[in-house]
Design a protein around this motif. Structure first.
Motif: not given
Length: 411
Positions: A160-166, A370-371, A363-367, A373-382
């Motif tokens: 997950d960390l590597n994916q965020a770094e990517g 999952d990642l 919600s992601f910070r509070l656990g 979902t967070r990536l999908r939401i970020e992509a939609e916002a962008f």
């Protein structure tokens, strides 16, 4: 009364860029001298005679044959005269020539405005892309930090960390690409305008809003009666005025050519001193003469036909251009209405996407999410922010194109 919204007159960076570009144009540099030429032609048409007078000097002697002392001296002044109607025709041509110069300059300014507008809005679109890339990188960094904290807490895996770094590396690459594209777009614009200096940046506010609206052309209110094709394009449109002036000049020149069926007559006044032989007194005589050339013929007919053809061509071109401008303005009005609707929809979508992103960040910070979902939401916002930026630029670009079709310069 029903109305529709169109661009208004107000100072803007676009207007400044346009004026900078005009000052660099050859037509602007040479305008003062062309105006001097027009003034000189007016003065020529207002003169009392058709051309400058000429001085005639002559001498005659028998020195090389009989050598008896005979001598003759003659001096005269010849004045070219206007043909009937030629002076008034020349004055009309000079006035039409002055109007044609003004119309030509106004048309050239409008043509330049089209080029500046196209390059300006292309640059603004890329600047907004650069702002979006900056915001995407900032969001990717926030995501990477959140993932790193949860990774340290044991909630997420190394993958997950590597994916965020990517994701952050990809955002950094997009930012570099947008920076290079912005530099190229600015270079193209400044090739026309010269250095523009510092411009307000295209900023984003992920929490408070989207991309800032680019500096364009403000809005005025136009009566709904202007929606009909026959009343949209004003008779003061620079292109129409230029063609009207060109047609008027061609007609005045045709009228003048009809009058100028022959060369100008000349009125000459001369005096002669002569002596029949050596020792005799000089005698003085005066002569008043009028020289009238013959005219007409195929040469004059060819000039008339050429002048008539130019006048007819100018009239036909004016009718075609007026029809083209009416159709163009009608099409752009429809595009502007569509751009307004697209902007409203994109604004709503971006607001919802920003709200959802805020929810899922928390919600992601509070656990609680999952990642993926967070990536999908970020992509939609962008994508929502990109669509909003594109809609704003599209509205402003269409606004500028409509203003161009109506013959209005950037202000």
């Amino acid at each position: 009364m029903a109305t529709m919204v169109l661009p208004a007159f107000a100072d803007s960076p676009l207007a400044t860029a346009f004026e900078l570009a005009w000052q660099r144009q050859p037509a602007a540099v040479s305008f003062a001298e062309r105006q001097r030429a027009v003034d000189a032609r007016r003065q020529t048409a207002d003169a009392l005679i058709a051309a400058p007078p000429s001085l005639e000097l002559g001498t005659r002697s028998d020195r090389f044959n009989r050598n008896q002392g005979a001598r003759e001296l003659e001096a005269g002044l010849a004045l070219p005269l206007w043909l009937p109607g030629e002076r008034s025709g020349s004055q009309a041509v000079a006035e039409a020539d002055a109007n044609a110069l003004s119309g030509r300059v106004a048309s050239l300014r409008l043509d330049l405005a089209r080029q500046v507008r196209e390059l300006w809005w292309g640059w603004q679109a890329i600047r907004n892309e650069r702002g979006l890339a900056d915001e995407r990188l900032a969001a990717a960094q926030r995501l990477r930090d959140d993932v790193a904290r949860r990774f340290q807490a044991g909630d997420l895996s190394r993958a997950d960390l590597n994916q965020a770094e990517g994701v952050m590396a990809q955002a950094r690459a997009l930012q570099a690409e947008a920076t290079a594209a912005e530099a190229l777009a600015r270079y193209r614009l400044e090739s026309l305008t010269g250095p523009l200096g510092e411009q307000p940046g295209a900023t984003t506010a992920a929490r408070a809003g989207a991309m800032a609206t680019p500096a364009g052309e403000p809005v005025i209110v136009v009566p709904a009666s202007a929606k009909s094709a026959g009343t949209v394009v004003s008779t003061t449109h620079p292109r129409l005025l230029a063609l009207q002036a060109q047609g008027e000049l061609a007609r005045r020149q045709a009228d003048l050519v009809r009058v100028q069926s022959r060369s100008n007559p000349e009125l000459a006044l001369s005096t002669r001193y002569d002596r029949a032989a050596a020792g005799l007194e000089n005698e003085q005589t005066w002569k008043l003469s009028l020289r009238i050339p013959f005219g007409g013929g195929p040469r004059h007919d060819a000039r008339i036909a050429t002048a008539n053809a130019e006048a007819l061509e100018a009239g036909a071109e004016l009718a075609l251009e007026q029809e083209r401008l009416q159709r163009e303005s009608g099409a752009l009005r429809s595009q502007f209405a569509a751009a307004e609707a697209q902007l409203a929809a994109a604004t709503q979508r971006a607001a919802l996407a920003r709200e959802n992103r805020g929810f899922y960040e928390k919600s992601f910070r509070l656990g609680e999410s999952d990642l993926p979902t967070r990536l999908r939401i970020e992509a939609e916002a962008f994508e929502a922010e990109r669509a909003l930026s594109s809609a704003r630029i599209g509205r402003e670009r269409t606004l500028s194109q409509l203003r161009q079709a109506l013959g209005l310069l950037p202000e």
